[in-house]
Design an enzyme around this catalytic site. Structure first.
Site, PDB file in Angstrom:
ATOM      1  N   ARG A   1      -6.166   2.313  -0.912  1.00 12.33           N
ATOM      2  CA  ARG A   1      -6.043   1.148  -1.071  1.00 12.33           C
ATOM      3  C   ARG A   1      -7.537   0.040  -0.730  1.00 12.33           C
ATOM      4  O   ARG A   1      -7.896  -0.788  -1.304  1.00 12.33           O
ATOM      5  CB  ARG A   1      -5.136   0.974   0.077  1.00 12.33           C
ATOM      6  CG  ARG A   1      -5.022  -0.876   0.034  1.00 12.33           C
ATOM      7  CD  ARG A   1      -3.349  -1.043   0.701  1.00 12.33           C
ATOM      8  NE  ARG A   1      -1.512  -1.954   0.869  1.00 12.33           N
ATOM      9  CZ  ARG A   1      -1.803  -2.196   0.753  1.00 12.33           C
ATOM     10  NH1 ARG A   1      -0.781  -1.057   2.242  1.00 12.33           N
ATOM     11  NH2 ARG A   1      -0.061  -2.923   0.473  1.00 12.33           N
TER      12      ARG A   1
ATOM     13  N   TYR B   1       9.400   7.269  -5.725  1.00 11.99           N
ATOM     14  CA  TYR B   1       7.984   6.481  -5.034  1.00 11.99           C
ATOM     15  C   TYR B   1       7.131   5.703  -6.047  1.00 11.99           C
ATOM     16  O   TYR B   1       6.396   7.035  -6.348  1.00 11.99           O
ATOM     17  CB  TYR B   1       6.936   7.725  -3.688  1.00 11.99           C
ATOM     18  CG  TYR B   1       6.249   6.943  -2.684  1.00 11.99           C
ATOM     19  CD1 TYR B   1       6.784   7.294  -1.859  1.00 11.99           C
ATOM     20  CD2 TYR B   1       5.423   6.302  -3.545  1.00 11.99           C
ATOM     21  CE1 TYR B   1       5.558   6.096  -1.140  1.00 11.99           C
ATOM     22  CE2 TYR B   1       4.097   6.308  -2.631  1.00 11.99           C
ATOM     23  CZ  TYR B   1       4.461   6.049  -1.558  1.00 11.99           C
ATOM     24  OH  TYR B   1       3.930   5.286  -0.496  1.00 11.99           O
TER      25      TYR B   1
ATOM     26  N   GLY C   1       2.449   2.596  15.989  1.00  4.97           N
ATOM     27  CA  GLY C   1       0.699   2.697  15.753  1.00  4.97           C
ATOM     28  C   GLY C   1      -0.149   1.198  14.992  1.00  4.97           C
ATOM     29  O   GLY C   1      -0.997   1.913  13.913  1.00  4.97           O
TER      30      GLY C   1
END
Lengths: 582, 582
Positions: free
Chosen positions: B438, B499, B168
């Site tokens: 983003r 994370y 992808g």
């Protein structure tokens, strides 16, 4: 909480079975009726040199059980057995160099070498009873630390030795047998590295010496309230390192996982140095070293310290039995239970022939008649199958699991009740004693062995039929009948394992009996070599299954495995010939 | 049941969130508010050539959210962005030989090459916006079958090409970037192998073309009532083959497992031939080929057809939010929930800074005030943390899981209620839109990137502190502040993933901005290189993490991985430099 008996503690098993004489096992002559109750390994001198298990434990077989087997295979005659003294005379002089024999950790004692020469495969039993061991290790080392193992592998390299790692010596596939050759053979026995080294209760990681046997694992953890939960049939003697190196699976793998899910990391000493496998919960950083090294069967190195994922002792543990009208119904219950995420700890389904045999082997004739009459009155015919199941863990979770599972059982018209609950407890109580039956039957001239596989649900029936027909017909050329039956022992969403037990008659001597077995083994293995069933779901490859591995892995799969192993053992001194050709 | 919207069907999500304007997401300008609702892959021309995702989808950021970030990092200035036309002028002539360019499956079109030159790492964004792509593939192949891929690899060998597999294009670690060198580069894009090929409902195994993207996987399965359940953040565009090759983990891995638990087997075309990995439920037959090939990141070959373990669509799926007094309380709830086997589908815990930032980014100032006042009134201070959790499956199992989990929440004085339930639904509704942020922030001159790891519970706090401090101080030499916050996104009995998201200011140009990022990335990576935390829990290694891999695997671990890969790709033409050095 300090010993292994707590595994069977009263709060976990609600029905006290001590006074129930349904199973002949309760009359057997071992004092504890459990294989071990100690936090230490079983000393090897307490085990049979030519058979399974503790010298103080036996398991009887009911006369009408033996009669049932003979009704299939015919009248039998016991094979002779040689004495230990006779075999000891055949042990040759050790070829180990002084650099090794002078070490405190190394023994060249003849009986020690003999006791580390063979495992528990059928050819091993023939060798141990016939007396032809062929090859003995030149010496046995008993390291006490990772550093000791490093020293031994360095010396092995300097003196060009073959090295065979030895855990519990329970292999049924020829994992630990030294072979003829010019290089001296050093067997490294891990029995002195058998301690719990560290327990991180926050991360639930226990660090053990890799030579720790099953009962010693659980007893040392239980002292702190924890459990590993890995119970292969060989649990009494097999070790953590062996389980990891041969990808073992235990009876409660549905709840606790296979050894792959338990092994978090650890130390593997290889000829190229120490490979430290980090115990990280999960990682996307390339191929998984844990999974690359599990199943290497001593070809890559020796596991010395292993970090295992443990958990709190279960609040409750129950084992139960149900009978279902037929195989199809039982299989449907298993498949639906696992695919619906019902939180059981185990599921096991005997086919009709195995169900009948188990009922014979575990009862007196009058007990058998009573059970048969009861099940017949409840509508079950000779097609009936026995399903053993369990829950282990949180009480509320267990309760929901049993509620949901009972619904599936009812949909398939199963029979459950007080009697079947008792049978579940009896199974749990005697479950590590089944391997002792082999010796009992051997003494009657009845040869028994097993093989196993796993395949997808859509192939289970076809695979079982192929397996059973293969072994049943394997001795047709000599007019011998082989009796075979099968159970599903482990279930997955995708499929299940199949475990076939077979019986045949001893021939006139050990050599011709071995030839019979070889024919059956070859037929059984070919029935698995179809690319959709594994050559072994739980026993490993060893030497006996190696010729059939390419059917599963493909030639390219074999090549990449070979090259990976050679990277760590370029001189191919670690257990050569096991798993794949050199 | 025929499209992906059923993932969010009303019966599964009880509170209708359509009329709730708590989240600015609901005001965003995409028509569907879900990334995709089709059984086909998103055509690459429908995606941004220089950023994330579908050209029709945006995600706004609230002004006071942006203000909060700027209060940490200072006033920002937008970087310039080049146009597609400008970059197209820099694409050099293809070096592919005629043997390849004459194939129908191969394109040397400049825009096609440009669109397959970069992924989604921070350096990729700098290249795509600054216009300095450095290297383009010489051509892109679009195979339609395993045979096509075999042909392409044979030609690659004959003509000595470098081959880069492309799924992808969502890598955030430099997996698919062609490098300077004398060998021409052929990128093999799997986008035309995107169909469900077979569905075995008995074994619950679905066979897919490896180029199938997340939405197309689920839509094709949902048409039959099944689900894979793998939802990484990149789900909208990432593919099965990419997930497998880079060991992906999805948002609901607690319930559905990581990709490792889903990948049953399949076809890997290697330079040495086709490796067929049998889809056997479990095996003890040597090292696991599945686990040896997962995580190879294109170095061993190209996955073409993959067999995935699927399951029935859940009867019920819920996502909820709770607030807890502090990190320690939240962490305790997570650890106990997973170690007590409470059957949740996900658990995610934001630390206090992340909690505050999320509340800012997803609200208007008045909404933020209302929520803050409410939580303060319920006794929570600025130490409060947000915990997101879910259940997915059987209703009775979900009910028990929520009952047991609520007990843990209560023990830690958590706040739950109608408001937090709504927040859970909003999270579920917008969960695949976070990557769009983003671009929104980029336009404001706010640079954002993430990194992640996993470690054991006993090291979680120390590791989080080290990670955050490393990035916060990484630009101290130039007087720049970096804002960082962290959540636990995946939990295991043994530990959890961490994370970390960080923000810094764009510098005066692309090159100096990249240098800032490099300093932060290096500091972040060093904070992981301690042998107890992985360099990546879910993003993979690629080129960006490769220099730090030895800290986790050891030199010997790198060596054995290297030799395993070389066995399948002796000429090292497959994605060289990714994962490990050649």
């Amino acid at each position: 909480m300090s010993n292994i008996k707590s595994l069977f503690r009263k709060k976990a098993i609600s029905t006290n079975t001590d006074n129930i004489s349904l199973d002949t096992a309760s009359k057997d002559n071992d004092p504890t009726n459990t294989p071990a109750n100690t936090s230490a390994n079983t000393p090897i001198e307490q085990t049979r040199w030519n058979g399974w298990g503790n010298i103080n434990i036996n398991k009887k077989v009911s006369p009408h059980g033996a009669k049932l087997i003979k009704s299939h295979i015919g009248k039998t005659k016991k094979l002779n057995s040689v004495s230990l003294a006779q075999v000891l005379k055949t042990v040759p002089k050790s070829r180990l160099p002084a650099a090794l024999t002078k070490l405190d950790t190394v023994s060249i004692d003849n009986e020690v070498r003999l006791r580390h020469a063979r495992g528990q495969s059928f050819p091993d039993w023939i060798a141990m009873h016939g007396g032809d061991f062929e090859v003995f290790p030149d010496g046995v080392a008993f390291p006490e630390s990772t550093a000791d193992v490093e020293t031994l592998l360095k010396l092995a390299s300097e003196h060009d030795l073959i090295v065979i790692p030895f855990g519990g010596g329970t292999s049924v596939a020829g994992h630990i047998n030294p072979q003829k050759g010019s290089r001296p053979v050093l067997t490294i026995a891990m029995s002195k590295m058998a301690q719990l080294i560290d327990l991180d209760v926050e991360s639930q990681i226990a660090t053990f010496g890799a030579g720790t046997q099953g009962p010693a694992v659980e007893a040392q953890l239980d002292a702190h309230g924890y459990r590993l939960g890995h119970y292969p049939q060989s649990w009494e003697l097999s070790t953590l390192g062996g389980w990891i190196a041969a990808r073992s699976s235990g009876q409660q793998s549905l709840g606790y996982g296979r050894i792959e899910q338990m092994f978090a990391g650890g130390t593997l000493v290889t000829p190229q140095g120490v490979l430290n496998i980090a115990d990280i919960p999960a990682s996307a950083a390339g191929p998984d070293l844990r999974e690359m090294m599990m199943g290497t069967e001593g070809r890559a190195g020796i596991f010395t310290e292993v970090k295992m994922r443990v958990q709190s002792q279960p609040e409750e543990e129950l084992f139960k039995v149900a009978f279902l009208p037929n195989w199809e119904a039982g299989k449907e219950v298993l498949r639906q239970a696992v695919q619906k995420n019902i939180r059981l700890s185990m599921l096991r389904l005997s086919n009709a022939v195995e169900t009948d045999a188990h009922l014979h082997l575990g009862t007196t004739p009058s007990q058998f008649m009573a059970i048969s009459t009861y099940l017949k009155a409840r509508g079950l015919s000779s097609d009936k199958v026995m399903l053993t199941y369990g829950v282990s863990g949180d009480k509320a979770q267990n309760k929901l699991a049993l509620t949901q599972f009972n619904k599936l059982l009812k949909q398939q018209n199963s029979v459950t009740g007080k009697l079947t609950d008792i049978m579940g407890n009896i199974w749990a109580h005697g479950r590590f004693k089944f391997p002792y039956l082999r010796g009992t039957l051997w003494e009657k001239g009845i040869m028994v062995d097993t093989f196993e596989t796993a395949t997808n649900w859509n192939r289970i029936d076809e695979q079982m039929q192929q397996m059973q027909e293969a072994v049943q017909n394997a001795l047709a050329d000599e007019g011998e009948n082989v009796m075979a039956f099968t159970h599903i022992s482990h279930v997955y969403k995708q499929g299940a394992s199949l475990y076939t037990t077979y019986f045949f008659r001893a021939a006139k001597d050990h050599t011709t009996t071995l030839k019979r077995w070889q024919k059956i083994k070859h037929a059984a293995s070919l029935s698995l070599a179809n690319g959709t069933a594994t050559i072994s779901h739980q026993h490993g490859v060893g030497r006996d299954h190696a010729p059939y591995l390419a059917a599963e892995k493909g030639e390219l799969g074999i090549q990449v495995t070979h090259d990976m192993l050679k990277s760590l053992d370029p001189e191919q001194r670690m257990n050569p010939g096991v798993l794949i050709k050199n």
